[in-house]
Design a protein around this motif. Structure first.
Motif, PDB file in Angstrom:
ATOM      1  N   GLU A 221       9.906  83.689  21.064  1.00 20.90           N
ATOM      2  CA  GLU A 221       8.842  83.899  19.726  1.00 20.90           C
ATOM      3  C   GLU A 221       9.442  84.264  18.327  1.00 20.90           C
ATOM      4  O   GLU A 221      10.976  84.028  18.676  1.00 20.90           O
ATOM      5  N   GLY A 222       8.618  83.364  17.667  1.00 19.72           N
ATOM      6  CA  GLY A 222       9.397  83.339  16.191  1.00 19.72           C
ATOM      7  C   GLY A 222       9.966  84.462  15.643  1.00 19.72           C
ATOM      8  O   GLY A 222       9.113  85.909  16.017  1.00 19.72           O
ATOM      9  N   PRO A 223      10.512  85.095  15.238  1.00 16.12           N
ATOM     10  CA  PRO A 223      11.260  86.010  14.464  1.00 16.12           C
ATOM     11  C   PRO A 223      10.483  86.664  12.867  1.00 16.12           C
ATOM     12  O   PRO A 223      10.274  85.778  12.764  1.00 16.12           O
ATOM     13  N   GLY A 224      10.667  88.133  12.870  1.00 13.39           N
ATOM     14  CA  GLY A 224      10.259  88.579  11.873  1.00 13.39           C
ATOM     15  C   GLY A 224      10.424  89.086  10.403  1.00 13.39           C
ATOM     16  O   GLY A 224      10.305  89.489   9.476  1.00 13.39           O
ATOM     17  N   ALA A 225      12.392  89.111  11.405  1.00 14.58           N
ATOM     18  CA  ALA A 225      13.458  89.587   9.752  1.00 14.58           C
ATOM     19  C   ALA A 225      14.499  88.396  10.138  1.00 14.58           C
ATOM     20  O   ALA A 225      15.191  88.194  10.806  1.00 14.58           O
ATOM     21  N   ILE A 226      14.185  87.701   9.306  1.00 12.31           N
ATOM     22  CA  ILE A 226      15.630  87.095   8.743  1.00 12.31           C
ATOM     23  C   ILE A 226      17.292  87.571   8.523  1.00 12.31           C
ATOM     24  O   ILE A 226      16.185  87.549   6.962  1.00 12.31           O
ATOM     25  N   VAL A 227      17.623  87.078   8.572  1.00 14.44           N
ATOM     26  CA  VAL A 227      19.014  87.742   7.605  1.00 14.44           C
ATOM     27  C   VAL A 227      20.154  86.227   7.947  1.00 14.44           C
ATOM     28  O   VAL A 227      21.200  86.173   8.628  1.00 14.44           O
TER      29      VAL A 227
END
Length: 328
Positions: A221-227
């Motif tokens: 599933e795709g992320p909603g937040a990336i750092v």
């Protein structure tokens, strides 16, 4: 507004007293002083940021650069009665821990300190305490810049990198930003293993997932937040190219989110940021994390709340400095 700052470089033993005399002369002119303690501090905007705050509050304070690896020198200097606290940067964020009297919860859980502050006891003694405001900087970067938290809450998150900033990002995503799990993408598998082991030991490593292949990324599933906690260099090695391919797969997922690009030196406008924007992501510049972690530090040092600090002026000053640097 003055933005002049003092740098003290730890010299060879035979010339050290000269540096100390210069430092004493500067301290005599101040009501209180702090330090930025670490190496390669020339480009740091930390003293500038805090100078804006102190000028805005009418305080005759200054953060002095202490470019040194000499822990004993630092521990000696912080005994001064005018000392208010310090920003601690590489390579001291972990090494400072055994020398502190108390640690905040996030400092203990991340296992790194970037902020030294004082607690005063009724008998007049001072306790030297450690905090980690990097985690606050990451949290506030999302909270302050993404109007709708459903963009990243209750969704997977992703961290690119495996160093200290990655650890802080994992903590913030897990503790405050309601990530259902955190994907870790990094060129060095041993670094990922170390991060996962440390996070598990500190009780927040339960939902960490090492994403190692493009095929694995495609199935997730795709992320909603990336750092993103890596330098702004084009990938050259095979492992770096793999990290970029995995990242591209995540960015191209149908449901988009917000990415905090922690790299801001020499420019916050990075290749990864441009790629993310072209794929429809909300890009948060790394200077946001710098600003919010610095504001949190000044809350410790001045005893003021965020609403009492000149946040708007800090943002304007940092933006102006970045504009200057981009012309060079």
């Amino acid at each position: 507004m003055s933005t002049t700052t003092t740098t003290v470089t730890a010299a060879a033993p035979q010339t050290q007293p000269v540096g100390e005399l210069k430092l004493e002369s500067r301290i005599d002119q101040l009501d209180k002083h702090g330090f930025l303690f670490g190496k390669k501090l020339t480009a740091s905007m930390s003293p500038l940021l805090h100078d804006v705050v102190y000028q805005g509050l009418g305080l005759n304070w200054e953060q002095i650069r202490l470019d040194s690896t000499d822990m004993n020198l630092f521990l000696s200097l912080i005994q001064h009665p005018k000392f208010y606290g310090a920003s601690v940067t590489m390579p001291h964020k972990v090494a400072i821990l055994p020398h502190l009297d108390e640690l905040t919860e996030e400092c203990r859980d991340v296992g790194a300190c970037n902020t030294l502050f004082l607690r005063h006891l009724p008998d007049g003694r001072r306790l030297f305490c450690g905090a980690n405001t990097d985690v606050i900087g990451i949290r506030e970067s999302f909270v302050q810049n993404v109007p709708d938290p459903s963009v990243y809450e209750n969704r997977p998150a992703m961290v690119i990198g495996g160093g200290g900033a990655a650890r802080s990002a994992i903590y913030a995503l897990h503790k405050w930003l309601k990530a259902t799990c955190v994907y870790i993408v990094n060129r060095d598998a041993s670094e990922v293993a170390a991060v996962m082991a440390e996070c598990t030991e500190r009780a927040y490593g339960v939902r960490l997932v090492h994403v190692e292949t493009v095929e694995q990324a495609e199935a997730l599933e795709g992320p909603g937040a990336i750092v993103a906690c890596i330098p702004d260099f084009p990938p050259t090695t095979e492992s770096e190219k793999l990290v970029r391919r995995i990242t591209e797969v995540m960015l191209r997922k149908e449901k988009k989110g917000a990415i905090l690009e922690m790299c801001y030196n020499p420019s916050p406008f990075t290749l990864l940021g441009a790629l993310s924007e072209s794929e429809g992501w909300h890009v948060i510049l790394g200077t946001e994390a710098l600003i919010w972690q610095g504001i949190e530090q000044d809350k410790y040092w001045t005893g003021r709340e965020t609403s009492e600090l000149p946040v708007a002026q800090v943002k304007e000053t940092i933006a102006s400095r970045l504009a200057e640097l981009s012309k060079n």
